[in-house]
Design an enzyme around this catalytic site. Structure first.
Site, PDB file in Angstrom:
ATOM      1  CB  ALA A  66      -0.876   0.005   1.242  1.00 54.48           C
ATOM      2  N   GLY A 116       0.777  -5.815  -0.343  1.00 52.87           N
ATOM      3  CA  GLY A 116      -0.409  -5.901  -1.185  1.00 52.87           C
ATOM      4  C   GLY A 116      -0.100  -6.347  -2.606  1.00 52.87           C
ATOM      5  CD  GLU A 119      -1.979  -8.868   1.465  1.00 55.18           C
ATOM      6  OE1 GLU A 119      -1.815  -7.640   1.269  1.00 55.18           O
ATOM      7  OE2 GLU A 119      -2.584  -9.320   2.449  1.00 55.18           O
ATOM      8  CD  GLU A 141       1.735  -6.604   4.364  1.00 52.66           C
ATOM      9  OE1 GLU A 141       2.585  -7.487   4.600  1.00 52.66           O
ATOM     10  OE2 GLU A 141       1.059  -6.578   3.325  1.00 52.66           O
ATOM     11  CD  GLU A 406      35.326  12.913  21.123  1.00 57.19           C
ATOM     12  OE1 GLU A 406      35.749  12.798  19.973  1.00 57.19           O
ATOM     13  OE2 GLU A 406      34.176  13.293  21.389  1.00 57.19           O
TER      14      GLU A 406
HETATM   15  P1  NAD Z   1      40.242   4.781  18.226  1.00 61.47           P
HETATM   16  O1  NAD Z   1      41.096   5.042  19.379  1.00 61.47           O
HETATM   17  O2  NAD Z   1      39.834   3.381  17.927  1.00 61.47           O
HETATM   18  O3  NAD Z   1      40.939   5.324  16.919  1.00 61.47           O
HETATM   19  C1  NAD Z   1      41.550   6.581  16.813  1.00 61.47           C
HETATM   20  C2  NAD Z   1      42.648   6.461  15.762  1.00 61.47           C
HETATM   21  O4  NAD Z   1      43.154   7.753  15.500  1.00 61.47           O
HETATM   22  C3  NAD Z   1      43.820   5.596  16.180  1.00 61.47           C
HETATM   23  O5  NAD Z   1      44.110   4.638  15.185  1.00 61.47           O
HETATM   24  C4  NAD Z   1      44.955   6.592  16.320  1.00 61.47           C
HETATM   25  O6  NAD Z   1      46.217   6.045  16.012  1.00 61.47           O
HETATM   26  C5  NAD Z   1      44.538   7.645  15.333  1.00 61.47           C
HETATM   27  N1  NAD Z   1      45.179   8.930  15.592  1.00 61.47           N
HETATM   28  C6  NAD Z   1      45.372   9.533  16.787  1.00 61.47           C
HETATM   29  N2  NAD Z   1      45.992  10.713  16.610  1.00 61.47           N
HETATM   30  C7  NAD Z   1      46.172  10.861  15.276  1.00 61.47           C
HETATM   31  C8  NAD Z   1      46.754  11.863  14.481  1.00 61.47           C
HETATM   32  N3  NAD Z   1      47.300  12.951  15.007  1.00 61.47           N
HETATM   33  N4  NAD Z   1      46.754  11.682  13.153  1.00 61.47           N
HETATM   34  C9  NAD Z   1      46.230  10.580  12.594  1.00 61.47           C
HETATM   35  N5  NAD Z   1      45.675   9.591  13.316  1.00 61.47           N
HETATM   36  C10 NAD Z   1      45.642   9.724  14.636  1.00 61.47           C
HETATM   37  O7  NAD Z   1      38.965   5.713  18.382  1.00 61.47           O
HETATM   38  P2  NAD Z   1      37.517   5.568  17.728  1.00 61.47           P
HETATM   39  O8  NAD Z   1      36.658   4.821  18.646  1.00 61.47           O
HETATM   40  O9  NAD Z   1      37.676   5.128  16.329  1.00 61.47           O
HETATM   41  O10 NAD Z   1      37.011   7.074  17.773  1.00 61.47           O
HETATM   42  C11 NAD Z   1      37.463   8.041  16.881  1.00 61.47           C
HETATM   43  C12 NAD Z   1      36.567   9.255  16.934  1.00 61.47           C
HETATM   44  O11 NAD Z   1      35.238   8.853  16.663  1.00 61.47           O
HETATM   45  C13 NAD Z   1      36.502   9.946  18.284  1.00 61.47           C
HETATM   46  O12 NAD Z   1      36.361  11.318  18.084  1.00 61.47           O
HETATM   47  C14 NAD Z   1      35.265   9.366  18.906  1.00 61.47           C
HETATM   48  O13 NAD Z   1      34.693  10.223  19.866  1.00 61.47           O
HETATM   49  C15 NAD Z   1      34.370   9.240  17.717  1.00 61.47           C
HETATM   50  N6  NAD Z   1      33.293   8.257  17.825  1.00 61.47           N
HETATM   51  C16 NAD Z   1      33.485   7.076  18.436  1.00 61.47           C
HETATM   52  C17 NAD Z   1      32.452   6.161  18.526  1.00 61.47           C
HETATM   53  C18 NAD Z   1      32.638   4.834  19.176  1.00 61.47           C
HETATM   54  O14 NAD Z   1      31.661   4.136  19.453  1.00 61.47           O
HETATM   55  N7  NAD Z   1      33.870   4.425  19.427  1.00 61.47           N
HETATM   56  C19 NAD Z   1      31.207   6.473  17.968  1.00 61.47           C
HETATM   57  C20 NAD Z   1      31.039   7.685  17.314  1.00 61.47           C
HETATM   58  C21 NAD Z   1      32.097   8.563  17.259  1.00 61.47           C
END
Ligand code: NAD
Length: 713
Positions: A66, A116, A119, A141, A406
């Site tokens: 649908a 549908g 169906e 559905e 991060e």
């Molecule tokens: P991670 O630690 O697994 O990977 C980070 C990578 O960045 C590493 O391989 C490290 O060597 C590399 N790195 C660090 N400094 C660097 C530089 N100067 N130049 C190039 N590479 C560099 O971390 P992650 O879990 O992949 O997270 C990465 C980003 O994604 C963070 O900002 C995190 O907040 C975000 N994030 C994470 C998740 C999650 O669930 N882990 C979800 C969404 C967003």
């Protein structure tokens, strides 16, 4: 002049009905289609020159279900059982009239036949399908809270038996042509060029003008009814399984089972009436409406980029840079290469960058082994990912996505190094999960080309992407980000900048409430089980172990530093502090958290928890815990609307279900508020605030909406 189908009779007296719903990419059931099929059915029945009919389509698909947009709009007018029946009955009756028109009918299934559409094919007397690998056949559905209400729950079990039919309808399975033929849903599979000729031949060979269930002594294959041991076993096992999976939050699977159970014990005409009754009950359920709106209508609109600014030419990313080849970078590289982009995967050492590519190698190997990816496609995908440490390789990238640690300083450093080489027109996107985009953009010389593209982990599995607009991000940058998300086939939502953006911010209220309950002396098993009963995929303590308490601790410290005097301690901080500082139970990755992971038999709540968080003698009611866990998320979402972090309720709802698993039955956090009723919701929040603290206090803005009765939809 017809708008949805044509009917042409050939020299042999065979009518070819060709479906082609004008102005639609796929054939869907609209009011015009119902009218024109009614006319065609009358002609088949009354025109003596017509000996039989072949029904097919001139589009790539045969017919989807649908038109759910029309259905959703119709649901607004369905207020009682009578109006629900008035909606449910006509199509069901029409297909029955077609089935019993007295002429042999063949469905020539050239492409996908769902809902549908299937169906309609089931109401025919013979089904030939073109051997087309893209075709999907099923009755999905249930996925939007409905049941197959145009005869599906009656004809499919009569055709293939109750057990297989229930599995297909309750799970909403999509079958390939080969699978549908193996299940005998399709009678014959032929080369596409032979489709119509084969269908015609069946009629010329004297195919019967009726279905077996209209014959004398018909028996449902495999048995039906409570007195048949085989059917009884299916229903006993099936109801238990459905109850376990749905926790009684979803009426559709139960309605499907009831319709099949009752309807297959009586003649088909009565069975079809039973089906219409159950469909009517679902049409009156807020669950159906909420699921249809969020999981179909609004999700499809988001994927078609409803949030894309007007007047900006479509862009396509060919070369993509990714900074950081860790967990997220590796996943983003995989989905981008799979979408045909050339990816430069950059890390601090070649070894790390190569390790990131190995993630794709593993996924490709698995897909190829399971026959889900052709080896050549796998090889092409891998050839598109270039591990590197050299920023010069980013010089021809239209977009660079940053996924490094991060840490503001690290992010600022890679932003500047990238901008020194990337084209002036390219977009720089950060995958940060917590740091405000506007702040990160301060490191950029072109903050208008800077934006947040927040993926979820694991990237290849999670469907949502949260796009975060910084204060200076331009509409053109937003358009590029959205085009990219569409290229990698994810569902985008668009939010404004805020601490934790939308998804992380609201998700944190769920985990916070879970830990607060623990701190109050509520049994951890009760907390976890109530959350799962409410429809969350994982309990708050279990999910905290997944994301690690270490991360929660780290984010709290960072927030404290950033907010200074404005910082307010959360209600769960004493639990976080104790778990991290004293008990050093940091989460699953560290082998221990709220759960134990190391020893056999398997993951279980840590037996030592009650020593540190004593369980109170009197435990709260299940309903009270459920309310606290769900209301706090919905309330925080209303704050995001108030602060314009969210500018569209659809984004809030889609993000809550696809992002962190807010129960799909609710239609999302804001549909939840509307369903409870804004006045009742606000009154309940006020009570909860009095009892448990100001985090439940509704704002003046929300109270005003309650007074005026302003809903989110
Ligand atoms: P991670 O630690 O697994 O990977 C980070 C990578 O960045 C590493 O391989 C490290 O060597 C590399 N790195 C660090 N400094 C660097 C530089 N100067 N130049 C190039 N590479 C560099 O971390 P992650 O879990 O992949 O997270 C990465 C980003 O994604 C963070 O900002 C995190 O907040 C975000 N994030 C994470 C998740 C999650 O669930 N882990 C979800 C969404 C967003």
């Amino acid at each position: 002049m017809n708008q949805t189908l044509t009917l042409a009779v050939d020299a042999d007296g065979i009518a070819l009905i060709t479906i082609d719903v004008q102005g639609r990419p796929m054939n869907v059931i609209t009011p015009e289609f119902v009218q024109e099929l009614t006319d065609a059915t009358q002609r088949l029945a009354s025109d003596a020159a017509i000996r039989g009919a072949v029904i097919t389509s001139s589009k790539a698909d045969f017919m989807a279900g649908a038109d759910l947009k029309w259905l959703l709009a119709s649901m607004d007018t369905i207020k009682d059982a009578k109006s629900a029946m008035a909606f449910a009955v006509p199509l069901n009756t029409l297909y029955r009239k077609l089935e019993t028109c007295g002429k042999p009918l063949v469905a020539a299934i050239n492409g996908t036949a769902l809902g549908g559409g299937l169906e309609l094919a089931l109401a025919c007397h013979y089904r030939v399908a073109a051997d087309n690998p893209a075709t999907r056949i099923g009755l999905p559905e249930v996925l939007v809270g409905l049941l197959p209400g145009a005869g599906g729950t009656q004809r499919l079990p009569r055709l293939i038996g109750i057990r297989d039919a229930l599995q297909i309808m309750v799970e909403g399975t999509h079958l390939t042509v080969a699978e549908a033929a193996a299940k005998k849903i399709v009678d014959k599979v032929v080369a596409p060029a032979q489709l119509i000729a084969t269908a015609r031949q069946w009629i010329l060979d004297g195919g019967t003008a009726g279905n077996p269930w209209d014959g004398k002594n018909f028996k449902v294959p495999g048995g039906a009814g409570g007195m048949d041991p085989r059917a009884a076993q299916t229903f006993m096992g099936g109801t238990a399984l459905v109850s376990k999976r749905t926790q009684h939050n979803y009426p559709a699977p139960i309605a499907i089972m009831s319709s099949v159970y009752e309807g297959t014990q009586v003649p088909i005409d009565t069975g079809l009436k039973i089906e219409s009754r159950y469909l009517s009950s679902l049409l009156l359920s807020p669950v159906t409406k909420n699921m249809t709106r969020t999981l179909f209508v609004n999700k499809v609109a988001a994927e078609k980029l409803v949030r894309r600014p007007d007047g900006i030419p479509k862009s396509k990313i060919t070369n993509l840079g990714i900074l950081g080849a860790g967990m997220m970078g590796a996943g983003i590289a995989y989905i981008s290469a799979r979408a045909g982009m050339n990816v430069r995967l950059l890390d601090t050492s070649l070894e790390k960058a190569e390790k990131g590519k190995q993630y794709s190698e593993k996924l490709v190997a698995k897909d190829v082994e399971r026959g889900r990816m052709a080896p050549a496609k796998g090889a092409d995908l891998l050839s598109r990912i270039t591990p590197t440490t050299d920023y010069q390789t980013l010089a021809d990238c239209e977009m660079v996505i940053e996924a490094v640690f991060e840490d503001r300083n690290v992010k600022a450093d890679v932003t500047q190094k990238t901008e020194a080489v990337m084209p002036a027109t390219a977009v720089f996107a950060s995958n940060t999960s917590t740091l405000p985009i506007t702040g990160l953009a301060e490191a950029s010389k072109r903050p208008d080309r800077f934006i947040g593209i927040h993926f979820f982990s694991p990237v290849e599995k999670m469907p949502l992407v949260e796009i975060i607009i910084g204060k200076q991000s331009s509409p053109a940058t937003l358009a590029v980000a959205l085009d990219y998300v569409q290229q990698v086939k994810k569902t985008p939502i668009v939010v404004n900048d805020s601490r934790g953006f939308y998804t992380s911010r609201v998700f944190a209220t769920f985990t916070n409430e879970g830990m607060t309950l623990l701190g109050e002396g509520v049994s951890p098993a009760l907390i976890e089980n109530v959350a799962k009963q409410a429809g969350m995929p994982v309990g708050p303590l279990g999910v905290l172990d997944e994301v690690t308490l270490e991360l929660v601790y780290h984010v709290t410290q960072q927030t404290k530093k950033d907010l200074g005097a404005k910082y307010q301690e959360s209600s769960s901080w004493p639990v976080v502090r104790k778990m991290v500082e004293e008990l050093k139970r940091l989460g699953k990755r560290h082998g221990q958290g709220f759960y134990e992971y190391s020893a056999a038999p398997r993951k279980r709540l840590w037996s030592g928890l009650s020593l540190h968080f004593p369980v109170a003698k009197v435990q709260p009611d299940v309903e009270e815990i459920r309310k606290r866990l769900l209301y706090i998320q919905a309330l925080e979402t209303t704050r995001c609307m108030e602060e314009k972090v969210l500018t569209d309720a659809a984004d809030g709802d889609i993000g809550s279900i696809l992002g962190w698993g807010f129960p799909p039955w609710s239609g999302g956090t804001l549909s939840f508020v509307d369903t409870v009723g804004i006045k009742a919701f606000v009154a309940e929040c006020e009570r909860l605030a009095k009892q448990y603290g100001p985090r439940f206090e509704p704002s003046a803005w929300l109270k005003a909406r309650a007074v005026s009765g302003t809903l989110f939809y």
